[in-house]
Design a protein around this motif. Structure first.
Motif, PDB file in Angstrom:
ATOM      1  N   THR A 298      -0.687  13.162   5.003  1.00 11.82           N
ATOM      2  CA  THR A 298      -0.239  12.315   3.905  1.00 11.82           C
ATOM      3  C   THR A 298      -1.540  12.047   3.163  1.00 11.82           C
ATOM      4  N   ARG A 299      -1.331  11.228   2.028  1.00 10.71           N
ATOM      5  CA  ARG A 299      -2.636  10.841   1.202  1.00 10.71           C
ATOM      6  C   ARG A 299      -2.434   9.489   0.982  1.00 10.71           C
ATOM      7  N   ALA A 300      -3.678   8.956   1.391  1.00  9.60           N
ATOM      8  CA  ALA A 300      -3.703   7.472   1.335  1.00  9.60           C
ATOM      9  C   ALA A 300      -3.658   6.980   0.017  1.00  9.60           C
TER      10      ALA A 300
ATOM     11  N   ASP B 168      -2.409  11.713  13.321  1.00 12.52           N
ATOM     12  CA  ASP B 168      -3.654  10.991  14.167  1.00 12.52           C
ATOM     13  C   ASP B 168      -4.814  10.386  13.340  1.00 12.52           C
ATOM     14  N   GLY B 169      -4.637  10.668  11.979  1.00 10.23           N
ATOM     15  CA  GLY B 169      -5.439   9.923  11.044  1.00 10.23           C
ATOM     16  C   GLY B 169      -6.666  10.540  10.698  1.00 10.23           C
ATOM     17  N   VAL B 170      -6.835  11.802  11.172  1.00  8.07           N
ATOM     18  CA  VAL B 170      -7.992  12.703  11.047  1.00  8.07           C
ATOM     19  C   VAL B 170      -7.783  13.239   9.305  1.00  8.07           C
ATOM     20  N   GLU B 171      -8.749  13.037   8.642  1.00 16.67           N
ATOM     21  CA  GLU B 171      -8.937  13.327   7.320  1.00 16.67           C
ATOM     22  C   GLU B 171      -9.403  14.617   7.130  1.00 16.67           C
ATOM     23  N   SER B 172      -8.881  15.307   6.031  1.00 18.21           N
ATOM     24  CA  SER B 172      -9.566  16.774   5.664  1.00 18.21           C
ATOM     25  C   SER B 172      -9.319  16.710   4.112  1.00 18.21           C
ATOM     26  N   GLU B 173     -10.575  17.562   3.452  1.00 16.92           N
ATOM     27  CA  GLU B 173     -10.377  17.682   2.203  1.00 16.92           C
ATOM     28  C   GLU B 173     -10.161  19.169   2.109  1.00 16.92           C
ATOM     29  N   VAL B 174      -9.443  19.406   0.758  1.00 16.50           N
ATOM     30  CA  VAL B 174      -8.932  20.809   0.247  1.00 16.50           C
ATOM     31  C   VAL B 174      -9.357  20.650  -1.195  1.00 16.50           C
ATOM     32  N   ARG B 175      -9.859  21.812  -1.712  1.00 20.91           N
ATOM     33  CA  ARG B 175      -9.874  22.076  -3.033  1.00 20.91           C
ATOM     34  C   ARG B 175      -8.614  22.700  -3.719  1.00 20.91           C
ATOM     35  N   VAL B 176      -8.151  22.087  -4.527  1.00 20.44           N
ATOM     36  CA  VAL B 176      -6.921  23.044  -5.267  1.00 20.44           C
ATOM     37  C   VAL B 176      -7.284  23.089  -6.573  1.00 20.44           C
ATOM     38  N   ARG B 177      -6.333  24.097  -7.264  1.00 19.32           N
ATOM     39  CA  ARG B 177      -6.410  24.238  -8.876  1.00 19.32           C
ATOM     40  C   ARG B 177      -5.137  24.551  -9.025  1.00 19.32           C
ATOM     41  N   GLY B 178      -4.834  24.634 -10.437  1.00 22.57           N
ATOM     42  CA  GLY B 178      -3.462  25.124 -11.181  1.00 22.57           C
ATOM     43  C   GLY B 178      -3.532  25.462 -12.385  1.00 22.57           C
TER      44      GLY B 178
ATOM     45  N   TRP C 217      -8.030  17.196  -2.816  1.00 26.42           N
ATOM     46  CA  TRP C 217      -7.195  16.353  -2.170  1.00 26.42           C
ATOM     47  C   TRP C 217      -7.839  15.746  -0.855  1.00 26.42           C
ATOM     48  N   ARG C 218      -7.725  14.617  -0.586  1.00 30.44           N
ATOM     49  CA  ARG C 218      -8.079  14.077   0.952  1.00 30.44           C
ATOM     50  C   ARG C 218      -6.792  14.084   1.378  1.00 30.44           C
ATOM     51  N   LEU C 219      -6.595  14.508   2.527  1.00 29.15           N
ATOM     52  CA  LEU C 219      -5.164  14.012   3.144  1.00 29.15           C
ATOM     53  C   LEU C 219      -5.558  13.928   4.801  1.00 29.15           C
ATOM     54  N   GLN C 220      -4.785  13.117   5.443  1.00 24.52           N
ATOM     55  CA  GLN C 220      -5.057  12.756   6.760  1.00 24.52           C
ATOM     56  C   GLN C 220      -3.786  13.292   7.504  1.00 24.52           C
TER      57      GLN C 220
ATOM     58  N   ALA D  10       0.882  -1.191   0.002  1.00 24.71           N
ATOM     59  CA  ALA D  10      -0.044   0.088   0.083  1.00 24.71           C
ATOM     60  C   ALA D  10       0.930   1.369   0.166  1.00 24.71           C
ATOM     61  N   SER D  11       0.792   2.100  -0.826  1.00 27.22           N
ATOM     62  CA  SER D  11       1.653   3.385  -1.034  1.00 27.22           C
ATOM     63  C   SER D  11       0.761   4.573  -0.264  1.00 27.22           C
ATOM     64  N   TYR D  12       1.555   5.634   0.022  1.00 26.51           N
ATOM     65  CA  TYR D  12       1.204   6.668   0.641  1.00 26.51           C
ATOM     66  C   TYR D  12       1.484   7.798  -0.468  1.00 26.51           C
ATOM     67  N   GLY D  13       0.764   9.044  -0.143  1.00 31.17           N
ATOM     68  CA  GLY D  13       1.043  10.261  -1.046  1.00 31.17           C
ATOM     69  C   GLY D  13       1.359  11.179  -0.112  1.00 31.17           C
ATOM     70  N   GLU D  14       2.412  12.091  -0.759  1.00 34.66           N
ATOM     71  CA  GLU D  14       2.916  13.066  -0.028  1.00 34.66           C
ATOM     72  C   GLU D  14       2.629  14.544  -0.869  1.00 34.66           C
ATOM     73  N   LEU D  15       2.840  15.559  -0.226  1.00 33.02           N
ATOM     74  CA  LEU D  15       2.687  16.977  -0.871  1.00 33.02           C
ATOM     75  C   LEU D  15       4.335  17.378  -0.970  1.00 33.02           C
ATOM     76  N   ILE D  16       4.407  17.628  -2.432  1.00 32.89           N
ATOM     77  CA  ILE D  16       5.887  18.005  -2.648  1.00 32.89           C
ATOM     78  C   ILE D  16       6.108  19.227  -3.796  1.00 32.89           C
ATOM     79  N   ALA D  17       7.095  20.045  -3.742  1.00 31.76           N
ATOM     80  CA  ALA D  17       7.295  20.986  -4.372  1.00 31.76           C
ATOM     81  C   ALA D  17       8.475  21.201  -4.961  1.00 31.76           C
ATOM     82  N   SER D  18       9.315  22.080  -5.743  1.00 37.43           N
ATOM     83  CA  SER D  18      10.478  22.214  -6.050  1.00 37.43           C
ATOM     84  C   SER D  18      10.965  23.413  -5.108  1.00 37.43           C
TER      85      SER D  18
END
Length: 304
Positions: free
Chosen positions: A262-264, A207-217, A201-204, A160-168
């Motif tokens: 992280t992003r499940a 503590d495992g608490v999930e949040s949603e954030v709307r993004v665009r680019g 993006w659904r992120l946790q 099972a992989s995990y996602g992360e927020l990244i930038a240069s």
């Protein structure tokens, strides 16, 4: 009296879904398979399959016959394969379907060591971000992420992989580093967007608490490898599986953003077209891939 070879060919055609694929697995001409099935139908006095240029389906008589003889033929095939596998050396071609970013995380050194250990094996990689038809494209094994929609295939989960927020570093130097999830709405994000050009993006948190954030680019793509390159080029913040970003983070091309989130992920699986007649070379390569990939730590660390 029934010819058991014809029965076995019928079962293989039924499982493969086509004469061509059955012929490939049996290493005989397609015309031979078609002729032997016709002979079997003549012996039984009934039509077992409906054929067209694009599709092959079992008749009701064919389905009933397959239900009765399929398990017995499968047991005989597996018994024979077990006997051969215990004495044979892996050999032959293995066609592997994988995402275009596959060799960003699957080390070429693993391939080199595998081929050196098994000199009779050849590997043919078919790289595409589109889902291929394993049977139609003669694929022996496929690596797939996300939910598996083809229930007729046989899957083996690797991790099972995990996602992360990244930038240069360059992007963060110019636009600043977000401190909260809400800050992401003020940033350029490279995303797999919907029709509106935005994504959720659904992120946790830790503590495992999930949040949603709307993004665009202003840069969107349906391919994760393209999003990774865009993030490296400084086009914005991305949310990608850690398996794709580990080497860029180690090299300093990318840094983690809001590392407490992280992003499940949806994991990575190996998929086979069938349980039957899996060549030893295919099984050996799959075992190597699972062993190598499952030993890696793809989970993002809590620190930046």
């Amino acid at each position: 009296m029934l010819d058991l070879n014809e029965v076995a060919m019928f079962v293989q055609v039924a499982r493969s879904g086509s004469f061509a694929e059955a012929a490939r697995r049996l290493s005989v001409p397609s015309a031979t398979v078609s002729r032997r099935i016709q002979q079997l139908e003549a012996r039984l006095g009934t039509r077992l399959m409906q054929r067209s240029t694009r599709k092959l389906t079992l008749t009701s008589a064919g389905e009933s016959f397959h239900e009765r003889c399929g398990p017995a033929v499968e047991e005989l095939i597996e018994a024979g394969q077990l006997h051969v596998a215990n004495s044979a050396e892996p050999s032959g071609m293995v066609r592997v379907a994988a995402p275009t970013s596959f060799f960003d995380f699957f080390q070429m050194e693993w391939v080199q060591a595998f081929l050196a250990e098994h000199p009779l094996v050849r590997l043919d990689f078919v790289l595409s971000d589109l889902l291929v038809d394993l049977i139609a494209d003669r694929i022996d094994i496929a690596f797939r992420g996300g939910p598996l929609q083809d229930s007729c295939y046989v899957a083996r989960r690797i991790f099972a992989s995990y996602g992360e927020l990244i930038a240069s570093p360059a992007y963060l130097s110019t636009h600043g580093t977000p401190v909260t999830l809400e800050d992401l709405s003020e940033h350029e994000c490279v995303v797999q967007s919907d029709a509106s050009g935005s994504a959720t993006w659904r992120l946790q948190d830790s503590d495992g608490v999930e949040s949603e954030v709307r993004v665009r680019g202003r840069f969107n793509s349906n391919a994760q490898e393209v999003l990774r390159k865009a993030a490296c080029a400084g086009l914005g913040i991305a949310a990608l599986p850690s398996i794709l970003t580990a080497s860029d983070i180690a090299a300093g091309r990318l840094v983690r953003v809001l590392p407490q989130y992280t992003r499940a992920g949806r994991g990575l699986s190996i998929v086979y077209p069938s349980r039957q007649q899996r060549p030893l070379a295919v099984s050996t390569f799959a075992d190597m891939a699972v062993e190598k990939l499952s030993r890696q730590d793809w989970a993002p660390s809590s620190g930046a």
